[in-house]
Design a protein around this motif. Sequence first.
Motif, PDB file in Angstrom:
ATOM      1  N   GLY A  51       0.822  -1.208   0.000  1.00 48.94           N
ATOM      2  CA  GLY A  51       0.000   0.000   0.000  1.00 48.94           C
ATOM      3  C   GLY A  51       0.853   1.253   0.000  1.00 48.94           C
ATOM      4  N   ASP A  52       0.266   2.337  -0.527  1.00 43.96           N
ATOM      5  CA  ASP A  52       0.993   3.612  -0.416  1.00 43.96           C
ATOM      6  C   ASP A  52       0.926   4.135   1.019  1.00 43.96           C
ATOM      7  OD1 ASP A  52      -1.653   4.380  -0.465  1.00 43.96           O
ATOM      8  OD2 ASP A  52      -1.433   5.831  -2.109  1.00 43.96           O
ATOM      9  N   SER A  53       0.245   3.380   1.912  1.00 43.39           N
ATOM     10  CA  SER A  53       0.341   3.656   3.352  1.00 43.39           C
ATOM     11  C   SER A  53       1.777   3.469   3.829  1.00 43.39           C
ATOM     12  CB  SER A  53      -0.612   2.753   4.145  1.00 43.39           C
ATOM     13  OG  SER A  53      -0.472   1.402   3.761  1.00 43.39           O
ATOM     14  N   VAL A 120      -2.018  -4.118  -9.926  1.00 45.20           N
ATOM     15  CA  VAL A 120      -1.891  -2.764  -9.374  1.00 45.20           C
ATOM     16  C   VAL A 120      -3.240  -2.327  -8.810  1.00 45.20           C
ATOM     17  CG1 VAL A 120      -0.028  -2.085 -10.928  1.00 45.20           C
ATOM     18  CG2 VAL A 120      -2.403  -1.608 -11.583  1.00 45.20           C
ATOM     19  N   LYS A 121      -3.184  -1.362  -7.896  1.00 47.23           N
ATOM     20  CA  LYS A 121      -4.414  -0.758  -7.363  1.00 47.23           C
ATOM     21  C   LYS A 121      -4.339   0.741  -7.572  1.00 47.23           C
ATOM     22  CE  LYS A 121      -5.330  -0.305  -2.647  1.00 47.23           C
ATOM     23  NZ  LYS A 121      -5.438   1.153  -2.484  1.00 47.23           N
ATOM     24  N   LEU A 122      -5.469   1.337  -7.935  1.00 47.06           N
ATOM     25  CA  LEU A 122      -5.508   2.796  -8.017  1.00 47.06           C
ATOM     26  C   LEU A 122      -6.848   3.321  -7.522  1.00 47.06           C
ATOM     27  CD1 LEU A 122      -7.154   3.493 -10.875  1.00 47.06           C
ATOM     28  CD2 LEU A 122      -4.968   2.806 -11.843  1.00 47.06           C
ATOM     29  N   GLY A 144      -9.676  -1.729  -7.916  1.00 46.78           N
ATOM     30  CA  GLY A 144     -10.170  -0.371  -7.710  1.00 46.78           C
ATOM     31  C   GLY A 144     -10.160  -0.009  -6.226  1.00 46.78           C
ATOM     32  N   HIS A 145     -10.447   1.251  -5.931  1.00 43.13           N
ATOM     33  CA  HIS A 145     -10.466   1.726  -4.538  1.00 43.13           C
ATOM     34  C   HIS A 145     -11.409   2.926  -4.476  1.00 43.13           C
ATOM     35  CE1 HIS A 145      -7.854   2.835  -0.748  1.00 43.13           C
ATOM     36  NE2 HIS A 145      -9.120   3.195  -0.595  1.00 43.13           N
ATOM     37  N   LEU A 146     -12.531   2.767  -3.766  1.00 42.84           N
ATOM     38  CA  LEU A 146     -13.538   3.831  -3.644  1.00 42.84           C
ATOM     39  C   LEU A 146     -13.839   4.109  -2.173  1.00 42.84           C
ATOM     40  CD1 LEU A 146     -16.090   2.600  -6.382  1.00 42.84           C
ATOM     41  CD2 LEU A 146     -14.390   4.433  -6.641  1.00 42.84           C
TER      42      LEU A 146
HETATM   43  O1  KIV Z   1      -2.392   2.012   1.209  1.00 43.26           O
HETATM   44  C1  KIV Z   1      -3.094   1.226   1.857  1.00 43.26           C
HETATM   45  O2  KIV Z   1      -2.682   0.624   2.854  1.00 43.26           O
HETATM   46  C2  KIV Z   1      -4.468   1.021   1.399  1.00 43.26           C
HETATM   47  C3  KIV Z   1      -5.371   0.216   2.291  1.00 43.26           C
HETATM   48  C4  KIV Z   1      -5.787   1.025   3.444  1.00 43.26           C
HETATM   49  C5  KIV Z   1      -6.522  -0.335   1.551  1.00 43.26           C
HETATM   50  O3  KIV Z   1      -4.837   1.479   0.377  1.00 43.26           O
END
Ligand code: KIV
Length: 272
Positions: A51-53, A120-122, A144-146
């Motif tokens: 994650g970008d976390s 990938v996730k966006l 996806g992410h909403l």
């Molecule tokens: O970056 C992340 O950790 C996330 C999760 C909170 C879903 O996008």
Amino acid sequence: MSATTGEIKRVTTHVIQAMKQRGEKIAMLTAYDFSMARILDESGVDMLLVGDSASNVMAGYETTLPITLDHMIYHAQSVVRAVHRAMVVVDMPFGTYQANSEIALKSAIRIMKESGAHAVKLEGGLEVEESIKRILMAGIPVMGHLGLTPQSIYKFGTYTVRAKEEAEAQKLREDAQLLDQLGCFALVLEKIPAHLAKIVSESIEIPTIGIGAGPDTDGQVLVTHDMLGITKDFKPRFLRRYLELFDVIREATKHYISDVKARDFPSETEQY
Ligand code: KIV
């Protein structure tokens, strides 16, 4: 099939989608480094999200905005080297897909080519439709992410629950339909009312993975550092802490320091 039921060698998009069809919940956690990813993978987690976390928990930034594509690829490479079973999904960081679909495709290709990750996730719906289409056309699976999309924190102004008002809930339902139709393989729903997450999960084919979205999404995700209690002061209502690792590590470290000061470490058996 999850760790509990056994046999799957490598979790793929098909495995994730089959889990939804047979009503088996999907467990996802974040990972950013080799050692933690190895433990989580051996525990049988279905998906690992780079994650970008990482911007918050690894680099100490206040938001997810500063992390770069190079940083994300570095974290993803470390995770991929550790993993044998879980599917590895990598967040596309802020600024690497919003400008246009060509930039988005180039960013996604770099992630896949240089890290060896599986998808990938966006963040976003209609606004990033062209980028998602282009990435999918290149054969790259997209999650996806909403809902609460942290890359838009300065637009929202707060990390509070999203889509409580009908207009925002309506847009979220439409965006979820769109991402499903475009061919995303799964969808993260972050910090939205549980009843809305239930409606969305039941109305689309692809699995939904919730964080602060109630019990009726097809799976759950948490930031590993929050779940293990490494991040001490972050205590949102949706978070269940399974350990208080900050305290455990601090106590162990104090013990080590006092052993060194007291000349107790190293002992005779701990030397050559
Ligand atoms: O970056 C992340 O950790 C996330 C999760 C909170 C879903 O996008």
